[in-house]
Design an enzyme around this catalytic site. Structure first.
Site, short mmCIF file in Angstrom:
data_model
loop_
_atom_site.label_atom_id
_atom_site.label_comp_id
_atom_site.label_asym_id
_atom_site.label_seq_id
_atom_site.Cartn_x
_atom_site.Cartn_y
_atom_site.Cartn_z
N GLY A 43 80.32 -17.25 9.95
CA GLY A 43 80.22 -15.79 10.02
C GLY A 43 79.06 -15.24 10.83
O GLY A 43 79.15 -14.14 11.37
N ASP A 99 75.73 -13.33 7.77
CA ASP A 99 76.44 -12.15 8.25
C ASP A 99 76.34 -10.98 7.28
O ASP A 99 76.08 -9.86 7.67
CB ASP A 99 77.91 -12.47 8.57
CG ASP A 99 78.62 -13.23 7.44
OD1 ASP A 99 78.00 -13.45 6.37
OD2 ASP A 99 79.78 -13.61 7.63
N ASP A 102 76.56 -9.95 -0.11
CA ASP A 102 77.54 -9.31 -1.00
C ASP A 102 77.10 -9.55 -2.45
O ASP A 102 76.28 -8.80 -2.97
CB ASP A 102 78.92 -9.90 -0.68
CG ASP A 102 80.03 -9.24 -1.47
OD1 ASP A 102 79.81 -8.15 -2.01
OD2 ASP A 102 81.13 -9.80 -1.54
N LYS A 131 75.92 -5.07 1.41
CA LYS A 131 76.82 -4.14 0.70
C LYS A 131 76.07 -3.39 -0.37
O LYS A 131 75.25 -3.96 -1.09
CB LYS A 131 77.99 -4.91 0.08
CG LYS A 131 79.04 -5.27 1.10
CD LYS A 131 80.33 -5.69 0.43
CE LYS A 131 81.29 -6.18 1.50
NZ LYS A 131 82.48 -6.83 0.92
N PHE A 152 85.85 -4.32 2.31
CA PHE A 152 86.00 -5.59 3.02
C PHE A 152 86.06 -5.36 4.52
O PHE A 152 86.95 -4.68 5.02
CB PHE A 152 87.24 -6.35 2.54
CG PHE A 152 87.25 -7.77 3.04
CD1 PHE A 152 86.45 -8.73 2.43
CD2 PHE A 152 88.01 -8.13 4.13
CE1 PHE A 152 86.42 -10.04 2.92
CE2 PHE A 152 87.99 -9.43 4.62
CZ PHE A 152 87.20 -10.38 4.01
N VAL A 153 85.10 -5.93 5.23
CA VAL A 153 84.99 -5.69 6.67
C VAL A 153 85.23 -6.97 7.46
O VAL A 153 85.00 -8.07 6.96
CB VAL A 153 83.61 -5.09 7.04
CG1 VAL A 153 83.45 -3.69 6.46
CG2 VAL A 153 82.46 -5.99 6.58
N ASP A 159 85.36 -12.76 9.21
CA ASP A 159 86.78 -13.08 9.29
C ASP A 159 87.55 -12.63 8.06
O ASP A 159 86.99 -12.31 7.01
CB ASP A 159 86.96 -14.59 9.41
CG ASP A 159 86.71 -15.30 8.07
OD1 ASP A 159 85.64 -15.07 7.48
OD2 ASP A 159 87.60 -16.05 7.59
N ARG A 165 87.26 -12.67 13.94
CA ARG A 165 85.84 -12.89 14.23
C ARG A 165 85.47 -12.39 15.62
O ARG A 165 84.32 -12.04 15.88
CB ARG A 165 85.48 -14.38 14.16
CG ARG A 165 85.60 -14.98 12.77
CD ARG A 165 84.93 -16.35 12.74
NE ARG A 165 85.32 -17.15 11.59
CZ ARG A 165 84.77 -17.07 10.39
NH1 ARG A 165 83.80 -16.20 10.16
NH2 ARG A 165 85.18 -17.85 9.41
P1 5GP Z 1 77.92 -13.55 -1.29
O1 5GP Z 1 77.68 -15.02 -1.50
O2 5GP Z 1 76.66 -12.75 -1.06
O3 5GP Z 1 78.82 -12.95 -2.34
O4 5GP Z 1 78.81 -13.42 -0.02
C1 5GP Z 1 78.36 -13.77 1.21
C2 5GP Z 1 79.48 -14.30 2.04
O5 5GP Z 1 80.76 -13.78 1.65
C3 5GP Z 1 79.28 -13.88 3.47
O6 5GP Z 1 78.57 -14.84 4.18
C4 5GP Z 1 80.69 -13.70 3.97
O7 5GP Z 1 81.15 -14.90 4.50
C5 5GP Z 1 81.51 -13.36 2.77
N1 5GP Z 1 81.77 -11.90 2.66
C6 5GP Z 1 81.25 -11.03 1.76
N2 5GP Z 1 81.71 -9.78 1.97
C7 5GP Z 1 82.53 -9.85 3.04
C8 5GP Z 1 83.30 -8.89 3.77
O8 5GP Z 1 83.35 -7.67 3.50
N3 5GP Z 1 84.03 -9.35 4.81
C9 5GP Z 1 84.03 -10.67 5.17
N4 5GP Z 1 84.79 -11.01 6.21
N5 5GP Z 1 83.32 -11.61 4.53
C10 5GP Z 1 82.57 -11.20 3.47
MG MG Z 2 80.13 -16.35 5.61
#
Ligand code: 5GP
Ligand code: MG
Length: 179
Positions: A43, A99, A102, A131, A152-153, A159, A165
């Site tokens: 990402g 990237d 979340d 986020k 969700f982006v 991706d 991507r």
């Molecule tokens: P976390 O571990 O903080 O929940 O999520 C981080 C990972 O989840 C990011 O590196 C990404 O790969 C994926 N992710 C979280 N939100 C999004 C989103 O809105 N779109 C996409 N494409 N990937 C996301």
């Molecule tokens: Mg990722």
């Protein structure tokens, strides 16, 4: 592909000047030091390419394949790590590039692993997006490109099921494509 996007949030005209400012901030913080940038694949690949070229620091690059999503739009709750050269991180300032922040699981897992196994001089994180939501895991980024709503982006490295991507902007994916 464009037809799958509900609306564009950030285009290159917005992203690149922000990366310029982030790079200046990062370069100032580490001035006189040497850095290892740890790019989380896949990402962060475009974010890293654009940010690294704006950093005015001696640095090394290491890439780590890591995933917490397994095809959908919800985090799976477990993080899968690829190979990491821990010895090369010993005693180094490490800047993790991801990237998007979340739930915080990804950054928390990697920070923990680095502190426990790599004995780095410091660990910080820079994310392109963060986020606006309550985070289940205690993880914070030291540098944030943009704060976005909890949607969700895709695009600019992000991706959905491996696609989108290569879009040169960040956009909200149409809900009917995954709901
Ligand atoms: P976390 O571990 O903080 O929940 O999520 C981080 C990972 O989840 C990011 O590196 C990404 O790969 C994926 N992710 C979280 N939100 C999004 C989103 O809105 N779109 C996409 N494409 N990937 C996301
Ligand atoms: Mg990722």
């Amino acid at each position: 592909m464009l037809g799958d996007i509900e609306r564009i949030l950030l285009d290159e005209g917005a992203i690149l000047p922000r990366l310029e400012a982030m790079a200046a901030e990062i370069s100032a913080l580490y001035e006189g030091e040497e850095l290892t940038v740890l790019c989380i694949l896949n990402g962060s690949i475009i974010f890293a390419a654009d940010l690294l070229r704006r950093l005015n620091l001696p640095l090394q690059l290491q890439c780590l394949h890591l995933s917490s999503y397994h095809g959908g739009t919800q985090s799976s709750g477990t993080v899968t790590f690829g190979a990491l050269d821990l010895a090369a991180l010993r005693g180094r300032h490490v800047l993790v590039l991801d990237d998007i922040l979340d739930s915080g699981l990804t950054l928390q897992s990697i920070a923990q692993r680095l502190q426990q196994e790599a004995a780095p001089k410091s660990v910080r994180a820079a994310v392109l997006l963060q986020k606006r939501r309550k985070r289940a895991h205690a993880a914070a980024a030291d540098f944030v490109g943009f704060e976005i709503e909890d949607e969700f982006v895709v695009g600019y490295g992000l991706d959905y099921q491996g696609r989108y991507r290569n879009l040169p902007f960040i956009g909200v994916l149409k809900r009917e494509l995954y709901a």
